[in-house]
Write an enzyme that holds these catalytic residues in place. Structure first.
Site, PDB file in Angstrom:
ATOM      1  N   ASP A 191       0.793  -1.231   0.000  1.00 36.32           N
ATOM      2  CA  ASP A 191       0.000   0.000   0.000  1.00 36.32           C
ATOM      3  C   ASP A 191       0.820   1.273   0.000  1.00 36.32           C
ATOM      4  O   ASP A 191       0.335   2.339   0.391  1.00 36.32           O
ATOM      5  CB  ASP A 191      -0.905  -0.002   1.233  1.00 36.32           C
ATOM      6  N   GLU A 230      -0.082  -9.014  -1.181  1.00 38.38           N
ATOM      7  CA  GLU A 230      -0.762  -8.452  -0.002  1.00 38.38           C
ATOM      8  C   GLU A 230      -1.957  -7.602  -0.449  1.00 38.38           C
ATOM      9  O   GLU A 230      -2.129  -6.445  -0.051  1.00 38.38           O
ATOM     10  CB  GLU A 230       0.193  -7.628   0.882  1.00 38.38           C
ATOM     11  N   GLU A 275      -2.413   5.155   2.716  1.00 40.02           N
ATOM     12  CA  GLU A 275      -2.309   3.740   2.331  1.00 40.02           C
ATOM     13  C   GLU A 275      -3.642   3.105   1.922  1.00 40.02           C
ATOM     14  O   GLU A 275      -3.685   2.263   1.025  1.00 40.02           O
ATOM     15  CB  GLU A 275      -1.671   2.927   3.462  1.00 40.02           C
ATOM     16  N   HIS A 288       5.090   5.386  12.883  1.00 38.57           N
ATOM     17  CA  HIS A 288       5.425   6.206  11.706  1.00 38.57           C
ATOM     18  C   HIS A 288       4.233   6.712  10.917  1.00 38.57           C
ATOM     19  O   HIS A 288       4.402   7.394   9.910  1.00 38.57           O
ATOM     20  CB  HIS A 288       6.326   5.411  10.759  1.00 38.57           C
ATOM     21  N   ARG A 303       1.382   8.614   9.063  1.00 41.96           N
ATOM     22  CA  ARG A 303       1.175  10.032   8.745  1.00 41.96           C
ATOM     23  C   ARG A 303      -0.024  10.632   9.450  1.00 41.96           C
ATOM     24  O   ARG A 303      -0.007  11.794   9.847  1.00 41.96           O
ATOM     25  CB  ARG A 303       1.001  10.199   7.225  1.00 41.96           C
ATOM     26  N   HIS A 310      11.789   5.718  13.702  1.00 39.06           N
ATOM     27  CA  HIS A 310      11.691   5.821  12.238  1.00 39.06           C
ATOM     28  C   HIS A 310      12.410   7.093  11.768  1.00 39.06           C
ATOM     29  O   HIS A 310      12.374   8.120  12.448  1.00 39.06           O
ATOM     30  CB  HIS A 310      10.206   5.868  11.869  1.00 39.06           C
TER      31      HIS A 310
END
Ligand code: UD1
Ligand code: UDP
Length: 371
Positions: free
Chosen positions: A94, A116, A130, A211, A213, A243
């Protein structure tokens, strides 16, 4: 049939490595292209799995916008397709790399297989970007390798042709088995030696990552506040490989640096991360991959997100969705750290470590054979 495998970030590399290894084992030729959406964090994985890219598009710029990243991937992928003809490209998951590579392939009349496939929250803002990336990649793809039956059902609901959906398990479990096997056979490295020197493993270890967003800003501040409180209340060692995204680094170092039992460290390479995970009693994370790995190691995960597309882990009791709510994170951590009984060993709903074999079987028997 010219086959291209393309990925760009750490988790994609971890999850595509078993497929590359299986293709190599069967001597099926393919080319490997990395977009370089990640740099250091990608290289760590390439090194561990001995993967040498034929193309490296080197698109990473510090803290670039999603639109800049997307346009750079499209332009650079076009040069690859200009140079060499491919019939099928395998993309994963993604990320911006997956979706933009799929689009670039489509524009060049190259078929796309999505590894996936079928994970959904149906909330475009969570995870951002994503969830939309997955849906767009599904629309573009010709073949869909779904990790679970639930993921397959999502695709069927979206009218994807059933004959193009193959349930395989998640290749992250293949990667995990390969890595645990190496560790059990004595594998070590500088990261592991350093952890052994700096962490007091006589205490219980809590592992933290983050991590996403959608949690930038107040979300990360809340998670840090909860971690600080947990570190004061319990006699534990908290290890946090931070990260490299500056939006994460800035908040985390500002709020958690310099505390005795909180160890902020650089991202660990994959085998040392698994080594450390295996020693943890609790994980606090928003990671997709970690939600999939944890059931194999029997470690509870407090998922610091409002939604998850990995509900199988929640149903199995391994993952607990706590959002970015300070009190909820502290409460669930207290509950787990004060419980007498550890969880019974669970079966991993995401697979049994043979996903790559199933994926390559399908490619070999149904795609290459029709070429
Ligand atoms: C990306 C993916 C996310 C995936 C995550 C895995 C997108 C939009 N996001 O998020 O889906 O879950 O990777 O970790 O595709 N950086 C470095 N070195 C690195 C990697 C990153 O310095 O090796 C820094 C750079 O400043 C870079 C920034 O982090 O610009 C953000 O990287 P990016 O790939 O855009 O987002 P991630 O948060 O890593
Ligand atoms: N991981 C790693 N080093 C770290 C943190 C995580 O190798 O310091 C691995 C972890 O085992 C998992 C993957 O990276 O396989 C998850 O990556 P991330 O959380 O960045 O992305 P997501 O899975 O959320 O897309």
């Amino acid at each position: 049939m010219n086959l291209l495998i393309c990925f760009g970030t750490r988790p994609e590399a971890i999850k595509m490595a078993p497929i590359c290894m299986e293709l190599n084992k069967r001597k099926i030729p393919f080319k490997l292209c990395v977009t370089g959406q990640h740099k250091e964090m990608l290289q760590q994985v390439l090194d561990f799995f001995d993967l040498i890219p034929d193309y490296d598009l080197n698109v990473m710029l510090p803290n670039q916008s999603l639109n800049t990243l997307s346009s750079r991937i499209l332009v650079e992928m076009d040069k690859v397709f200009e140079k060499e003809h491919f019939d099928l490209v395998l993309v994963h998951g993604d990320t911006t790399t997956s979706t933009l590579v799929a689009l670039a392939a489509f524009h060049r009349h190259c078929k796309v297989a999505h590894i996936e496939a079928g994970l959904r929250t149906y909330n475009k803002q969570s995870p951002f970007p994503e969830e939309l990336n997955r849906q767009l990649t599904a629309r573009i793809s010709d073949f869909h390798f779904a990790p679970t039956q639930k993921a397959k059902n999502n695709l069927l609901k979206e009218s994807v042709n059933e004959s193009s959906v193959i349930v395989t398990g998640n290749t992250v479990i293949d990667a995990l088995h390969i890595t645990i096997n190496k560790i059990e056979n004595g594998y070590s490295n500088a990261f592991i030696e350093n952890l052994n020197e700096t962490i007091n493993f006589n205490k219980r270890v809590i592992l933290v990552t983050g991590h996403r967003r959608e949690s930038f800003g107040s979300g990360f501040k809340n998670v840090c506040e909860a971690i600080l409180e947990i570190s004061k209340k319990h006699d534990v060692e908290i290890v946090y490989p931070v990260h490299l995204n500056p939006n994460v680094q800035n908040v985390v170092y500002k709020r958690l640096a310099g505390k005795d039992n909180i160890h902020l460290i650089t991202p660990l390479d994959y085998p040392s991360f698994i080594w450390l995970m295996n020693k943890a009693v609790l994980i606090i994370s928003d990671s997709g991959g970690i939600q999939e790995e944890a059931p194999s190691l029997n470690i509870p995960v407090l998922v610091t997100r409002e939604t998850t597309e990995r509900e199988e882990g929640v149903t199995s009791g391994c993952s607990i969705l706590v959002g970015i709510n300070v009190n909820k994170i502290i409460h669930e951590a207290n509950r787990i750290l004060t419980a007498d009984k550890v969880n019974d060993k669970m079966t991993n709903p995401y697979g049994d470590g043979i996903a790559a074999i199933k994926i390559v079987d399908f490619i070999q028997n149904n795609i290459l054979i029709n070429d």
